[in-house]
Design a protein around this motif. Structure first.
Motif, PDB file in Angstrom:
ATOM      1  N   VAL A  87       0.858  -1.186   0.000  1.00 33.78           N
ATOM      2  CA  VAL A  87       0.000   0.000   0.000  1.00 33.78           C
ATOM      3  C   VAL A  87       0.894   1.236   0.000  1.00 33.78           C
ATOM      4  O   VAL A  87       1.820   1.344   0.812  1.00 33.78           O
ATOM      5  CB  VAL A  87      -0.938   0.035   1.217  1.00 33.78           C
ATOM      6  CG1 VAL A  87      -1.770   1.315   1.214  1.00 33.78           C
ATOM      7  CG2 VAL A  87      -1.853  -1.195   1.217  1.00 33.78           C
ATOM      8  N   ALA A  88       0.630   2.149  -0.914  1.00 33.64           N
ATOM      9  CA  ALA A  88       1.357   3.425  -0.982  1.00 33.64           C
ATOM     10  C   ALA A  88       0.357   4.546  -0.731  1.00 33.64           C
ATOM     11  O   ALA A  88      -0.595   4.707  -1.495  1.00 33.64           O
ATOM     12  CB  ALA A  88       2.024   3.602  -2.339  1.00 33.64           C
ATOM     13  N   GLN A  89       0.572   5.304   0.354  1.00 37.85           N
ATOM     14  CA  GLN A  89      -0.339   6.389   0.703  1.00 37.85           C
ATOM     15  C   GLN A  89       0.420   7.708   0.731  1.00 37.85           C
ATOM     16  O   GLN A  89       1.470   7.833   1.366  1.00 37.85           O
ATOM     17  CB  GLN A  89      -1.007   6.147   2.055  1.00 37.85           C
ATOM     18  CG  GLN A  89      -1.983   7.271   2.440  1.00 37.85           C
ATOM     19  CD  GLN A  89      -2.958   6.857   3.521  1.00 37.85           C
ATOM     20  OE1 GLN A  89      -3.139   5.666   3.778  1.00 37.85           O
ATOM     21  NE2 GLN A  89      -3.595   7.826   4.126  1.00 37.85           N
ATOM     22  N   LEU A  90      -0.136   8.701   0.027  1.00 34.43           N
ATOM     23  CA  LEU A  90       0.476  10.020  -0.037  1.00 34.43           C
ATOM     24  C   LEU A  90       0.389  10.689   1.331  1.00 34.43           C
ATOM     25  O   LEU A  90      -0.693  10.774   1.932  1.00 34.43           O
ATOM     26  CB  LEU A  90      -0.228  10.873  -1.096  1.00 34.43           C
ATOM     27  CG  LEU A  90       0.330  12.272  -1.347  1.00 34.43           C
ATOM     28  CD1 LEU A  90       1.768  12.200  -1.859  1.00 34.43           C
ATOM     29  CD2 LEU A  90      -0.551  13.005  -2.359  1.00 34.43           C
ATOM     30  N   THR A  91       1.509  11.184   1.832  1.00 35.98           N
ATOM     31  CA  THR A  91       1.559  11.800   3.144  1.00 35.98           C
ATOM     32  C   THR A  91       0.657  13.035   3.190  1.00 35.98           C
ATOM     33  O   THR A  91       0.666  13.859   2.279  1.00 35.98           O
ATOM     34  CB  THR A  91       3.000  12.203   3.496  1.00 35.98           C
ATOM     35  OG1 THR A  91       3.828  11.033   3.451  1.00 35.98           O
ATOM     36  CG2 THR A  91       3.067  12.816   4.871  1.00 35.98           C
ATOM     37  N   ARG A 117      -2.727   3.871  -3.077  1.00 33.76           N
ATOM     38  CA  ARG A 117      -2.746   2.892  -4.158  1.00 33.76           C
ATOM     39  C   ARG A 117      -2.313   1.551  -3.584  1.00 33.76           C
ATOM     40  O   ARG A 117      -1.516   1.490  -2.638  1.00 33.76           O
ATOM     41  CB  ARG A 117      -1.781   3.319  -5.274  1.00 33.76           C
ATOM     42  CG  ARG A 117      -2.181   4.616  -5.971  1.00 33.76           C
ATOM     43  CD  ARG A 117      -3.098   4.350  -7.140  1.00 33.76           C
ATOM     44  NE  ARG A 117      -2.394   3.574  -8.130  1.00 33.76           N
ATOM     45  CZ  ARG A 117      -1.529   4.100  -9.019  1.00 33.76           C
ATOM     46  NH1 ARG A 117      -1.289   5.407  -9.008  1.00 33.76           N
ATOM     47  NH2 ARG A 117      -0.930   3.335  -9.899  1.00 33.76           N
ATOM     48  N   GLU A 118      -2.834   0.478  -4.158  1.00 31.60           N
ATOM     49  CA  GLU A 118      -2.524  -0.867  -3.683  1.00 31.60           C
ATOM     50  C   GLU A 118      -1.999  -1.718  -4.828  1.00 31.60           C
ATOM     51  O   GLU A 118      -2.384  -1.530  -5.986  1.00 31.60           O
ATOM     52  CB  GLU A 118      -3.762  -1.533  -3.059  1.00 31.60           C
ATOM     53  CG  GLU A 118      -4.277  -0.846  -1.813  1.00 31.60           C
ATOM     54  CD  GLU A 118      -5.424  -1.608  -1.170  1.00 31.60           C
ATOM     55  OE1 GLU A 118      -5.672  -2.752  -1.602  1.00 31.60           O
ATOM     56  OE2 GLU A 118      -6.057  -1.066  -0.249  1.00 31.60           O
ATOM     57  N   ASN A 154       5.921  12.640  -0.806  1.00 32.32           N
ATOM     58  CA  ASN A 154       6.346  11.593   0.115  1.00 32.32           C
ATOM     59  C   ASN A 154       5.221  10.581   0.316  1.00 32.32           C
ATOM     60  O   ASN A 154       4.054  10.966   0.485  1.00 32.32           O
ATOM     61  CB  ASN A 154       6.743  12.188   1.463  1.00 32.32           C
ATOM     62  CG  ASN A 154       8.002  13.022   1.363  1.00 32.32           C
ATOM     63  OD1 ASN A 154       8.813  12.841   0.456  1.00 32.32           O
ATOM     64  ND2 ASN A 154       8.168  13.953   2.292  1.00 32.32           N
ATOM     65  N   TYR A 155       5.578   9.324   0.318  1.00 33.11           N
ATOM     66  CA  TYR A 155       4.599   8.241   0.456  1.00 33.11           C
ATOM     67  C   TYR A 155       4.959   7.343   1.635  1.00 33.11           C
ATOM     68  O   TYR A 155       6.132   7.060   1.887  1.00 33.11           O
ATOM     69  CB  TYR A 155       4.533   7.398  -0.824  1.00 33.11           C
ATOM     70  CG  TYR A 155       3.762   8.052  -1.939  1.00 33.11           C
ATOM     71  CD1 TYR A 155       2.438   7.733  -2.175  1.00 33.11           C
ATOM     72  CD2 TYR A 155       4.362   9.022  -2.735  1.00 33.11           C
ATOM     73  CE1 TYR A 155       1.724   8.341  -3.194  1.00 33.11           C
ATOM     74  CE2 TYR A 155       3.665   9.641  -3.758  1.00 33.11           C
ATOM     75  CZ  TYR A 155       2.336   9.289  -3.984  1.00 33.11           C
ATOM     76  OH  TYR A 155       1.637   9.904  -4.988  1.00 33.11           O
ATOM     77  N   ARG A 156       3.928   6.902   2.336  1.00 33.60           N
ATOM     78  CA  ARG A 156       4.071   5.882   3.366  1.00 33.60           C
ATOM     79  C   ARG A 156       3.810   4.534   2.696  1.00 33.60           C
ATOM     80  O   ARG A 156       2.727   4.260   2.195  1.00 33.60           O
ATOM     81  CB  ARG A 156       3.078   6.111   4.485  1.00 33.60           C
ATOM     82  CG  ARG A 156       2.934   4.950   5.461  1.00 33.60           C
ATOM     83  CD  ARG A 156       4.120   4.828   6.407  1.00 33.60           C
ATOM     84  NE  ARG A 156       4.185   5.951   7.335  1.00 33.60           N
ATOM     85  CZ  ARG A 156       5.026   5.995   8.364  1.00 33.60           C
ATOM     86  NH1 ARG A 156       5.835   4.974   8.600  1.00 33.60           N
ATOM     87  NH2 ARG A 156       5.054   7.045   9.153  1.00 33.60           N
ATOM     88  N   GLU A 214       8.923   5.564   4.666  1.00 32.68           N
ATOM     89  CA  GLU A 214       8.565   6.742   3.892  1.00 32.68           C
ATOM     90  C   GLU A 214       9.549   6.886   2.745  1.00 32.68           C
ATOM     91  O   GLU A 214      10.764   6.865   2.952  1.00 32.68           O
ATOM     92  CB  GLU A 214       8.595   8.006   4.754  1.00 32.68           C
ATOM     93  CG  GLU A 214       7.433   8.110   5.725  1.00 32.68           C
ATOM     94  CD  GLU A 214       7.385   9.457   6.412  1.00 32.68           C
ATOM     95  OE1 GLU A 214       8.178  10.340   6.020  1.00 32.68           O
ATOM     96  OE2 GLU A 214       6.576   9.617   7.323  1.00 32.68           O
ATOM     97  N   VAL A 215       9.020   7.029   1.545  1.00 31.74           N
ATOM     98  CA  VAL A 215       9.865   7.211   0.370  1.00 31.74           C
ATOM     99  C   VAL A 215       9.350   8.415  -0.412  1.00 31.74           C
ATOM    100  O   VAL A 215       8.167   8.759  -0.352  1.00 31.74           O
ATOM    101  CB  VAL A 215       9.863   5.967  -0.538  1.00 31.74           C
ATOM    102  CG1 VAL A 215      10.473   4.783   0.174  1.00 31.74           C
ATOM    103  CG2 VAL A 215       8.453   5.641  -1.013  1.00 31.74           C
ATOM    104  N   SER A 216      10.255   9.053  -1.135  1.00 33.47           N
ATOM    105  CA  SER A 216       9.906  10.207  -1.956  1.00 33.47           C
ATOM    106  C   SER A 216       9.828   9.784  -3.412  1.00 33.47           C
ATOM    107  O   SER A 216      10.708   9.074  -3.910  1.00 33.47           O
ATOM    108  CB  SER A 216      10.940  11.325  -1.803  1.00 33.47           C
ATOM    109  OG  SER A 216      10.936  11.831  -0.488  1.00 33.47           O
TER     110      SER A 216
END
Length: 1003
Positions: free
Chosen positions: A47-51, A57-58, A76-78, A92-94
């Motif tokens: 799962v990628a969630q915008l901070t 998105r999954e 940045n995404y969690r 956390e990635v950018s």
């Protein structure tokens, strides 16, 4: 990160500069899920969630443990990874604009524990090695835009941080302060620009359409070579901009910038001592605000920037003396209809600019995300085009209003299928009103000396007749764009395909069409004070009248593009990117609803039996692209890449606007002009050269200009903070534009008469024929070092390059200005040389040094070798010196060196920060004339003895009783005025030392 924890997540975050797409301003995340032994883990849920947002998105890792997210909004995404029997992993990635980020997730079989890895501040200095793409690019983030000194506060100023770019002067006074970015040794007019996926290219003159406040930009990518198949409308590079968005937290900023004459040094060429220092002041007021209108559902972000500038032109003693003499001539009644001429000490040039943007983001559902963004740029300039040796009457008031709105939706059909939709509408309306409408203008030699870059006119109407001021007084452009892209992930393949349609029902404007008379004098006003009788004689003999005409031009153009591409991960070390693009343009060669068949020049040449054909839209634009990236070994610290691609671009239409004007009126008949020139059947014929007849026609063999890109390079990461790279680029241009000027009876003949028959010039008109047959080449080696530490961050790059093309007086890649000296021998010796932007050596250093006490010292320093120029003569084309004709762009100006510096001391609190700063531009106050030199040897302050063959130069002007032999052609090089002042703040010409004070508040 707790490396010794048994529950640790090992996240190898490789920030890649690997673009996914150019026009769609989004990024991608590609990764692998594995266990501690390196075995891949299938069916893991990612799962990628915008901070600061509910946007998420999954995906599910496939049987090789790989996953991919495409079309992610930059930020940045969690990232959360969950697999049966393993601990939940979080980090956390950018994700940057137009890039792919690779991650490797190593999971441990144990009790659940979450380990967080914080994302770094996004900056061009922190970009890491690229393991997946052959596209050349760099990403500039909002952090860079806010911290680096920007002399003109233009995002283009900071694009020079990207290797392979060069600064160029603003190319069009109808779009003040919109600077261009040169790539591939070109003028920058052949680059493509998109904002939030919406086209923002000027299809009439080329380059960018709208200026954006740096505070409205999230980040942008500058791609200098080998873009993917989803990118078109360029033969060189592209710029991809994404704007800032709102989040669940309220955030914003306010900033103020102050500049004044007391903080600036003199520009010695145009404002030398002991002249009074010319007045100047500028203030920038900036404000932004963003936040949730409905938490987790609806967000907004807004920005506004207001520029309040009062620049001026200060006259030198030499110019003032000539103006005073001209004023006395008017008082003495020698100028018909003018009894007095005011001579001010200086001329104010006020500039007011409003730049605004508003963006709404809506999370309709977990699968559907929308945004609506509207932007406007509205400015007014008074006394535009007034220069150091021209009076205010030659100026004009320019009012430019540009509006743009984009609507976009991203819809997730399934973890493997994603659709992205963009609709864009934009409108440009520009007017230029003259300060004077006398119907005539007076031009004296001193107005075309080294003290000015304007054209002929000293007093009276600016007739837009000189080469540098041949720009329309009215421009209208209305554009609509519909684009849809589909992404599909299948095992090792990331497939994309899409369609892009642009409809421009309005692409037109007008040049001044009223009757004008230009009185060109051979001597300056001071001469005529003692020779008043000669003034009246020269007033009459030097007059040339341009008749009234319909100066309008209009097109209705449609552009269609289809593409498909695949990023194939052949092995864990090798990625193959390949695709093809097809594009076509409809209505490009039709003006005011008529083809060139209605052009009187075509009808006349056909009647004279001179071979001629009609141009047609070129729709055979198939552009293959391929790129290879190979990373040897398992460290992921080295990548070898190469690529090839074809790039088509119809470029700008301004060069052949006169051919479009020619079909405004319904065509008359033209049957037999030689046999019966006065007959009614020949009413539509152009008169011959002897009667001043001239036509403008687009060549029937028109082909769409295209360029071939071949690139190769290697990049190596020394460690997690520092990378080095070396890249080679070869670009080969084909079918570029240029104009052929034929003279009736001299090099253009009708077979109905003998070539030596004097009636040739009686019947055959002059002709400007616009062709697409030019060729060019660009080769560059780029070396880059970038990285950061606790005390500093920097990027440094060096480029060794050579750009060459064919031309007569000026070499430009893909521009009209090249021309040919002899239309019968368009590829003659001496006509091949460097382009105007040929910079052999270029070095850029930018970065921030963190000093004690919280002081930050930031620099943007540029050094480049001299750019080329051509010496010309009114006795021919290129100057002849000591019996030898000079070649295209044979001479070089001066090297350009400018160091800009910013000193700031941020004061950080929990909810806000205050950043007072001082910025210093050209801190060494270096005089940087660049290649802006007097090119016409007839306009030199020290005249030569013979304009047809210069062998000596005057040593005691204006008497010129003594001459010295020319032993070195560089004796003829004299720096000219500041070209940047003509079109707005300059870039390659440079500015004298200037300081700017300001403060910024972020919350």
């Amino acid at each position: 990160m707790k490396d010794n924890s048994p529950f640790a997540l090992t996240l190898i975050a490789l920030l890649l500069a690997a673009p996914l797409q150019a026009q769609n301003p989004r990024g991608s995340l590609r990764g692998t899920v594995q266990d501690a032994t390196g075995a891949r883990i299938p069916s893991a849920r990612i799962v990628a969630q915008l901070t600061g947002s509910s946007v998420r998105r999954e995906a599910v890792s496939e049987d090789r443990g790989e996953f991919r997210f495409d079309d992610l909004s930059p930020g940045n995404y969690r990232i959360t990874v969950n697999a049966p029997g393993f601990a939940i992993a979080q980090a956390e990635v950018s994700v940057a604009v137009a890039t792919v980020r690779d991650v490797t997730v190593t999971m441990t079989a144990s009790l659940q524990e979450t380990v967080n890895v914080q994302a770094e501040t996004s900056s061009i200095t922190t970009q890491s090695i690229d393991l997946a793409s052959a596209v050349h690019q760099g990403v500039v983030a909002s952090h860079d835009l806010q911290t680096l000194p920007l002399a003109a506060r233009s995002f283009a100023n900071i694009a020079y941080l990207v290797p392979g770019t060069e600064p160029v002067e603003p190319s069009d006074p109808t779009k003040a302060r919109i600077t261009s970015v040169s790539t591939g040794g070109s003028s920058g007019l052949n680059n493509e620009l998109s904002v939030d996926g919406a086209d923002n290219s000027d299809d009439w003159i080329g380059g960018f359409l709208q200026n954006l406040s740096p505070d409205a930009i999230q980040e942008f990518a500058v791609r200098t070579a080998n873009e993917d198949a989803d990118t078109g409308g360029t033969t060189a590079g592209s710029v991809v901009i994404t704007t800032r968005r709102g989040t669940n937290q309220w955030h914003g900023s306010g900033a103020f910038y102050e500049r004044a004459a007391s903080l600036n040094a003199r520009f010695p060429i145009e404002n030398p001592a002991p002249n009074p220092k010319q007045p100047f002041s500028r203030q920038n007021y900036v404000g932004t605000l963003g936040g949730p209108l409905k938490k987790d559902k609806l967000w907004f972000f807004s920005s506004i920037e207001y520029v309040h500038e009062n620049a001026s032109i200060a006259y030198s003693p030499a110019s003032t003396a000539q103006f005073d003499a001209l004023s006395r001539l008017a008082t003495d009644g020698l100028i018909p209809g003018v009894t007095s001429i005011a001579v001010p000490q200086n001329v104010p040039i006020p500039f007011r600019d409003y730049i605004g943007s508003l963006r709404l983001d809506w999370s309709q559902s977990s699968k559907s995300q929308w945004f609506l963004r509207t932007s406007e740029d509205n400015y007014v300039t008074h006394n535009a085009l007034v220069q150091q040796a021209t009076l205010p009457s030659t100026g004009l008031t320019t009012h430019n209003n540009y509006w743009n709105t984009a609507v976009s939706n991203t819809f997730t059909f399934s973890p493997q299928w994603l659709g992205s939709f963009v609709f864009d509408a934009s409108e440009l309306h520009l007017t230029q009103a003259r300060n004077s409408t006398l119907g005539f203008a007076l031009a004296f030699p001193f107005s075309a000396t080294s003290l000015t870059v304007s054209g002929f006119e000293t007093f009276g109407d600016n007739q837009f007749a000189t080469p540098i001021t041949l720009f329309p007084s009215l421009r209208n452009q209305e554009k609509y764009q519909l684009r849809y892209d589909v992404s599909h992930q299948h095992r090792d393949h990331a497939i994309k395909f899409g369609i892009n349609f642009i409809h421009e029902p309005v692409l037109g404007g007008a040049f001044p069409g009223n009757q004008e008379t230009l009185h060109l004098f051979p001597n300056d006003p001071t001469f005529y004070l003692t020779n008043p009788a000669q003034f009246a004689s020269d007033y009459a003999t030097g007059a040339s009248t341009t008749p009234a005409s319909n100066g309008s031009f209009s097109q209705n153009v449609q552009r269609l593009a289809l593409y498909a591409e695949d990023s194939w991960r052949v092995t864990r070390h090798l990625t193959l990117n390949y695709g093809v693009r097809y594009q076509a343009t409809f209505g490009l060669l039709t003006a005011s609803g008529r083809t060139q068949a209605a052009n009187p020049a075509y009808l006349t040449l056909k009647a004279l039996q001179i071979p001629v054909s009609l141009p047609h839209d070129d729709r055979k634009q198939f552009a293959p692209r391929i790129g290879i990236a190979y990373s040897p070994g398992d460290s992921g610290k080295t990548v070898i890449r190469t690529g090839y691609g074809m790039f088509y671009n119809d470029l700008a239409q301004n060069g052949w606007a006169t051919a479009f004007q020619a079909v405004n009126a319904a065509p008359g008949s033209c049957v037999d002009p030689v046999q019966n020139p006065a007959g009614p059947e020949n009413i539509g014929c152009l008169p011959g050269n002897a009667s001043g007849g001239a036509g403008n026609l687009i060549d029937g063999h028109y082909k769409t200009p295209y360029a071939l890109h071949i690139t190769g390079g290697i990049q190596h990461a020394l460690n997690q903070h520092w990378t080095l790279s070396a890249d080679y680029t070869h670009e080969e241009g084909n079918h570029a534009y240029r104009a052929y000027s034929f003279t009736g009876g001299t090099n253009l003949f009708t077979p109905l008469l003998a070539p030596t028959d004097p009636a040739q010039s009686t019947n055959v008109p002059d002709l400007n024929l616009f062709k697409s047959d030019n060729r060019s080449s660009y080769n560059a080696l780029m070396l880059v070092a970038q990285g950061n530490s606790r005390r500093f961050s920097l990027i440094a790059h060096y480029t060794l390059a050579h750009a060459q093309t064919w031309g007569c007086l000026l070499g430009e890649l893909f521009d009209y200005v090249n021309g040919v000296c002899d239309p019968l021998h368009p590829f003659a010796p001496g006509d091949y040389g460097p382009s105007g932007e040929d910079v052999t050596h270029r070095f850029v250093l930018a970065g921030t040094l963190y000093l004690p006490a919280g002081i930050e010292l930031t620099t943007l320093t540029q050094l480049e070798s001299a750019r080329p120029l051509t010496l010309t003569t009114p006795a021919g084309d290129r100057a002849v010196i000591n019996g030898v004709k000079s070649t295209l762009d044979q001479f070089r100006g001066t090297p350009y060196i400018q160091a800009d510096l910013r000193i700031s001391r941020p004061v950080n609190r929990d909810r806000f920060s205050i950043i007072p700063f001082a910025e210093f531009f050209n801190i060494f106050n270096r005089n940087n004339p660049g290649a802006n030199y007097v090119t016409d040897i007839a306009a030199l302050s020290h005249p030569v003895n013979n304009l047809a063959n210069a062998t000596s130069i005057c040593t005691n002007p204006p008497a010129c009783t003594n001459y010295a032999p020319i032993t070195n052609p560089r004796q003829l090089l004299v720096p000219a005025g500041a070209l940047g002042d003509f079109f707005g703040p300059g870039t390659t010409v440079g500015i004298p030392f200037a300081a700017q004070l300001g403060v910024r508040i972020n919350f």
